[in-house]
Design a protein around this motif. Structure first.
Motif, mmCIF file in Angstrom:
data_model
loop_
_atom_site.group_PDB
_atom_site.id
_atom_site.type_symbol
_atom_site.label_atom_id
_atom_site.label_comp_id
_atom_site.label_asym_id
_atom_site.label_seq_id
_atom_site.Cartn_x
_atom_site.Cartn_y
_atom_site.Cartn_z
ATOM 1 N N SER A 25 0.822 -1.206 0.000
ATOM 2 C CA SER A 25 0.000 0.000 0.000
ATOM 3 C C SER A 25 0.860 1.263 0.000
ATOM 4 O O SER A 25 0.584 2.214 -0.748
ATOM 5 C CB SER A 25 -0.940 -0.007 1.209
ATOM 6 N N ALA A 28 2.435 1.548 -3.551
ATOM 7 C CA ALA A 28 1.491 2.046 -4.553
ATOM 8 C C ALA A 28 1.195 3.525 -4.323
ATOM 9 O O ALA A 28 1.131 4.317 -5.269
ATOM 10 C CB ALA A 28 0.203 1.226 -4.517
ATOM 11 N N GLN A 57 -3.965 5.216 0.070
ATOM 12 C CA GLN A 57 -3.075 4.069 0.155
ATOM 13 C C GLN A 57 -2.038 4.222 1.265
ATOM 14 O O GLN A 57 -1.755 3.272 1.998
ATOM 15 C CB GLN A 57 -2.417 3.797 -1.193
ATOM 16 N N ASN A 80 -8.751 -0.305 -3.680
ATOM 17 C CA ASN A 80 -7.710 -0.757 -4.607
ATOM 18 C C ASN A 80 -8.292 -1.463 -5.825
ATOM 19 O O ASN A 80 -7.763 -1.319 -6.929
ATOM 20 C CB ASN A 80 -6.689 -1.626 -3.871
ATOM 21 N N THR A 115 -0.095 -1.174 -10.171
ATOM 22 C CA THR A 115 -1.232 -2.068 -10.317
ATOM 23 C C THR A 115 -0.956 -3.431 -9.702
ATOM 24 O O THR A 115 -1.827 -4.022 -9.055
ATOM 25 C CB THR A 115 -1.633 -2.192 -11.804
ATOM 26 N N GLU A 118 -1.364 -3.020 -6.033
ATOM 27 C CA GLU A 118 -2.788 -2.913 -5.699
ATOM 28 C C GLU A 118 -3.476 -4.276 -5.783
ATOM 29 O O GLU A 118 -4.314 -4.605 -4.938
ATOM 30 C CB GLU A 118 -3.464 -1.904 -6.624
#
Length: 145
Positions: A25, A28, A57, A80, A115, A118
């Motif tokens: 987290s 990202a 995040q 997410n 991505t 996530e």
């Protein structure tokens, strides 16, 4: 001195998931922080969306690092998954707004990295959530005195 029963000293399986979820987290979120200026130049809406994603995040990592309760897990999955869905749409059909509405964007290494992080949050949080009969709550650590 009393002895500690094996069940009291064993580590809850979700303890092994907290650090990877937290790191994913934060990672990202930091990726999103780095692209905010570029997206603000393109569109205020996109810039604000990336800022909101980054803030969520990075902030989500705090409760996730302490307790994987149902609310934390559900929020992690929902937000997410929405970000991943937005990324997929932006790379396949294009977003319905912004300066390049309905034009698919090229795939880049940085956005793939975000991505993947996530998706790790979505998958990891979902696995913890469905594996716990008490709906995903991680029991608080009790100290014996």
């Amino acid at each position: 001195m009393g002895s500690i029963a094996p069940s009291e000293r064993s580590i809850e399986p979700t303890e092994y998931v907290r650090l990877p979820l937290t790191a994913a987290s934060i990672g990202a979120g930091l990726i999103h922080v780095t692209v905010i200026p570029h997206h603000l130049e393109e569109s205020t809406v996109l810039g604000v969306a990336f800022a909101a994603a980054a803030v969520f995040q990075i902030a989500w990592a705090a409760p996730a690092s302490v307790r994987l309760d149902a609310l934390t897990l559900d929020l992690g999955v929902a937000v997410n998954a929405a970000i991943v869905a937005g990324w997929i749409a932006s790379r396949t059909i294009g977003l319905p707004f912004g300066p390049h509405a309905w034009l698919a964007e090229p795939v880049g290494a940085t956005d793939v990295a975000a991505t993947v992080l996530e998706l790790l949050i979505v998958i990891g949080s979902t696995l913890v959530r469905v594996s716990r009969p008490d709906r995903g709550a991680t029991p608080a650590v009790a100290s014996k005195g």
